[in-house]
Design a protein around this motif. Sequence first.
Motif, PDB file in Angstrom:
ATOM      1  N   LYS A 112      11.090  -4.722   5.666  1.00  0.00           N
ATOM      2  CA  LYS A 112       9.940  -3.827   5.621  1.00  0.00           C
ATOM      3  C   LYS A 112      10.012  -2.794   4.511  1.00  0.00           C
ATOM      4  O   LYS A 112       9.033  -2.103   4.233  1.00  0.00           O
ATOM      5  N   ASP A 113      11.179  -2.662   3.881  1.00  0.00           N
ATOM      6  CA  ASP A 113      11.298  -1.688   2.801  1.00  0.00           C
ATOM      7  C   ASP A 113      10.625  -2.164   1.515  1.00  0.00           C
ATOM      8  O   ASP A 113      10.461  -1.391   0.574  1.00  0.00           O
ATOM      9  N   TYR A 114      10.267  -3.431   1.481  1.00  0.00           N
ATOM     10  CA  TYR A 114       9.626  -4.004   0.306  1.00  0.00           C
ATOM     11  C   TYR A 114       8.170  -4.341   0.627  1.00  0.00           C
ATOM     12  O   TYR A 114       7.796  -4.501   1.788  1.00  0.00           O
ATOM     13  N   SER A 115       7.384  -4.478  -0.437  1.00  0.00           N
ATOM     14  CA  SER A 115       6.000  -4.926  -0.226  1.00  0.00           C
ATOM     15  C   SER A 115       6.011  -6.394   0.174  1.00  0.00           C
ATOM     16  O   SER A 115       6.989  -7.112  -0.039  1.00  0.00           O
ATOM     17  N   LEU A 167      -0.408  -1.866  14.407  1.00  0.00           N
ATOM     18  CA  LEU A 167      -1.442  -1.455  13.460  1.00  0.00           C
ATOM     19  C   LEU A 167      -0.860  -0.498  12.426  1.00  0.00           C
ATOM     20  O   LEU A 167      -1.104  -0.628  11.225  1.00  0.00           O
ATOM     21  N   SER A 168      -0.079   0.434  12.896  1.00  0.00           N
ATOM     22  CA  SER A 168       0.525   1.426  11.999  1.00  0.00           C
ATOM     23  C   SER A 168       1.501   0.766  11.025  1.00  0.00           C
ATOM     24  O   SER A 168       1.529   1.099   9.836  1.00  0.00           O
ATOM     25  N   ASP A 169       2.285  -0.185  11.523  1.00  0.00           N
ATOM     26  CA  ASP A 169       3.234  -0.904  10.653  1.00  0.00           C
ATOM     27  C   ASP A 169       2.502  -1.624   9.526  1.00  0.00           C
ATOM     28  O   ASP A 169       3.019  -1.748   8.415  1.00  0.00           O
ATOM     29  N   ASN A 170       1.311  -2.121   9.819  1.00  0.00           N
ATOM     30  CA  ASN A 170       0.513  -2.833   8.821  1.00  0.00           C
ATOM     31  C   ASN A 170      -0.429  -1.913   8.062  1.00  0.00           C
ATOM     32  O   ASN A 170      -1.254  -2.396   7.275  1.00  0.00           O
ATOM     33  N   HIS A 189       0.332  -5.182  -0.125  1.00  0.00           N
ATOM     34  CA  HIS A 189       0.837  -4.820   1.205  1.00  0.00           C
ATOM     35  C   HIS A 189       0.036  -5.455   2.338  1.00  0.00           C
ATOM     36  O   HIS A 189       0.347  -5.221   3.508  1.00  0.00           O
ATOM     37  N   ASP A 190      -0.978  -6.240   2.029  1.00  0.00           N
ATOM     38  CA  ASP A 190      -1.872  -6.788   3.048  1.00  0.00           C
ATOM     39  C   ASP A 190      -1.253  -8.038   3.684  1.00  0.00           C
ATOM     40  O   ASP A 190      -1.532  -9.168   3.303  1.00  0.00           O
ATOM     41  N   ARG A 191      -0.411  -7.840   4.685  1.00  0.00           N
ATOM     42  CA  ARG A 191       0.351  -8.928   5.308  1.00  0.00           C
ATOM     43  C   ARG A 191      -0.565 -10.001   5.895  1.00  0.00           C
ATOM     44  O   ARG A 191      -0.334 -11.198   5.723  1.00  0.00           O
ATOM     45  N   ILE A 192      -1.613  -9.560   6.600  1.00  0.00           N
ATOM     46  CA  ILE A 192      -2.502 -10.526   7.256  1.00  0.00           C
ATOM     47  C   ILE A 192      -3.194 -11.410   6.231  1.00  0.00           C
ATOM     48  O   ILE A 192      -3.287 -12.637   6.403  1.00  0.00           O
TER      49      ILE A 192
END
Length: 835
Positions: free
Chosen positions: A444-447, A194-197, A412-415
Amino acid sequence: METILGGLNKAQREAVTAPGQGRLQIIAGPGTGKTKVLVSRVAYLLIQEKIDPQCIIVTTFTKKAAAEMIQRLSEILKDSPVDLSKLIIGTFHSICFRIIMAYGKLIGVTNNYKIADERDSNQILQETFHRETFIGKDAEMYKTSNSQFDVRAIKRKLSSLKAKGVTPDTYAQDEPKKWNRFIRKVYTCYQERLSDNKLLDFDDCLLTCFELISKHPVMSFIKHVLVDEFQDTNEIQLQLMYQLAQNNVTVVGDPDQSIYAFRDAQATNFQSMRQYYPSINIISLTENYRSTSDILNISERIMSQQRDGRVSKLLNSQMRQSFAPVYHLLPSQEQEARWISYQVELLMNLPNHPFKPNDIAILFRSGYQTRIVENELVRRNISYTMVRGKAFWDRKEVLSILYYLRVVASEHDRIAYLKTINFPKRGLGLKTVDEIEELLSANKDYSIHEVLKMISESRIQSKLSTKNKSELGKYLDIVETCRVLQSNEGDSQNTMMSLFTKLYELSGLKNEFKEVEGADSNILEVQRQLCEFVPIDDKLPVYPEEGVTDEDTRNLLERFIQSIGLYEADNEDSKSKKETSISLSTIHGSKGLEWPIVFVPGLSEGILPAKFALDSGGEDSVNEERRCFYVATTRAKLLLYISAFTEDRERWGRQPISEESRFIRPVCSKLPSSQIAIESFESMKELYEIRNGNIPIELKKSLQTFKQGMELKLKAHLMGESISIGEEDYYSTKPSAPGFNSAKNQINMNDSKRRQINNIDVVKKRKEVKGIDTYFKRTKNDISIKKIVAPVKVSSMSSTTNKAPAYIPIRKVPASYSRIKRLHAPGNKETTSPK
């Protein structure tokens, strides 16, 4: 002050005018004016105590309750200089999220964190299972029969831990005797993902806020906290209240209406609060303005069976007339459904129609109970609405456009990217999407958007084909086109309209759902809400600590999307649909609502109380079930119908229902089995007076005839038969709907039952009275018994482009349905009756 205090009784006035400096518990039984008192209390604190609105927190149980409270306050304070937009009001979750957005930087939670809805959290949990290894007997406890992890049970456990304020780090210490290694690892991994996302699930809103305000006094400016529906708060909400209130707090609720233990609500919070504060003022509201004395008496008798030190609640009805609740025991669930539909038909067809369909509600302990009653209502052509049925925001087409809006709102919304990248299909199969997911995790350093852009342009090595990269590039172009539109033209209504229209077409969703009935209207309803959306003023005072400002970097789309889960009222059926339909609801869904007429079916052991509560063996579970029954009965204002059924055979793999509920057994002998409100002309006159209706004087002469006809009708009704008494008889059964009719309802009565009905006398022709007296226009020789076989078309719900269509519940079709449908198909030559 006269506007604020006018119309309050003595106890209500005492509660409203209690000093703002202090602790107050208002014990408000059903129908005692709880909301009126709470609204007046807030107004009193603003006007008399002169507390700044931004220094008052008001928590409500639902978003809708908060909106209604603001509306009432606006009316009361319309001539005052108070700025209600500064009032901090909403659910615990929405208020906590506001606090996190304002001050979360102090604990590393920036305002680019978003709310993870149920689908997001489910996906995060599934990804946790996919990426981690879980073995051992602790893990086996949470697997289903097909060796898959039980996501629902695991989420329930995690939610329960968060409701108690237990974090992954403190889990083993807080539950030393029953902690589970599998749950500990899942909890830890889940929170990390959750924190990663940059996501917070709904429980995290409370837990993270509690961590924040416990470490940093960011809410020290609060002067008073008011909590509505206090009986439905859990442990973490209780602790949040202590932290926010700083000894000045008002809570309102009723321990007898605590029915959310499955969400970890604690009715004991009333007692806990009394122990926490050294001194506390307790005021009970006892004047009931909703229900008749008979309904209140039966409700109290139900609750008095509880043996846990409960204090009796003697509510005084303010209604002069009263009619005893009806109780009827039926020999099967089908007969119970027929009995209910008969009573509904009778009430809706009384002379001059004192009741409308939306005056009637049927309340069920569990959702599965509705199927048989729905079948019967469809068969009798009685329109109904499911209260709080499938949410508008859960429909596939609505979710699809929301995911696209989320992608445009945030890179940044991966889902959201993963949900839209191949919907509608672009030839990016599961293996391709898995490859993309791995590349996202490795960069992960990029959007998310930057990584996808680099993949499409071959700046990152991948296994994607040239065609896949081309399709990915086209998808990203759609997103960028809409972002540029918003960036260049701002957040105006016209911009949102253009952006939405372009996104709907370019994404392919318009073409994808063009054949789905109602889908276009639903998506356009989202567009309407977006264009009309006005963000609430949720800025809080700047906390004077380095690095913390009130700057909000969220754009309008982000705020709109977050508002759906936190602030917006649920999308509901149109007013016209509600006015022409009776209401069906679970008891939990009915909380806070009321109707003149309420039916509570299924008062059978194993249904209410529910079997799982009996199997648990705990008295607390049974007491919770009793409170459910109490909540159901106290929704009724005028007439209450309670029913039960027993059966002597196994059904659908469960044991037979062999006896009435333990809740109704001690009181059923004193309840009539028929409605005494229509037993005499005098009682019916009282009923009409309450409803401000005119009773036809002709009914006085024909009442006996009417009652005899009712007996005839009921007997036929319970056997699934139709009685027609001439063309003008309002009881003539309209053709049955072809949906869920069981084959049993299609079979002719046997000879003995036919003789039983034919032997009942029907008196001679009487003068016509509007409604029921059309029954008396014919004589005994006109009566005929008909088998119900003719199908009727069920018209689909119409809708406009401005409103989402009314929800039509989807129910599992019985196995016998396909054969019934075939038998009634045009041109069918098969003559055998379905069995």
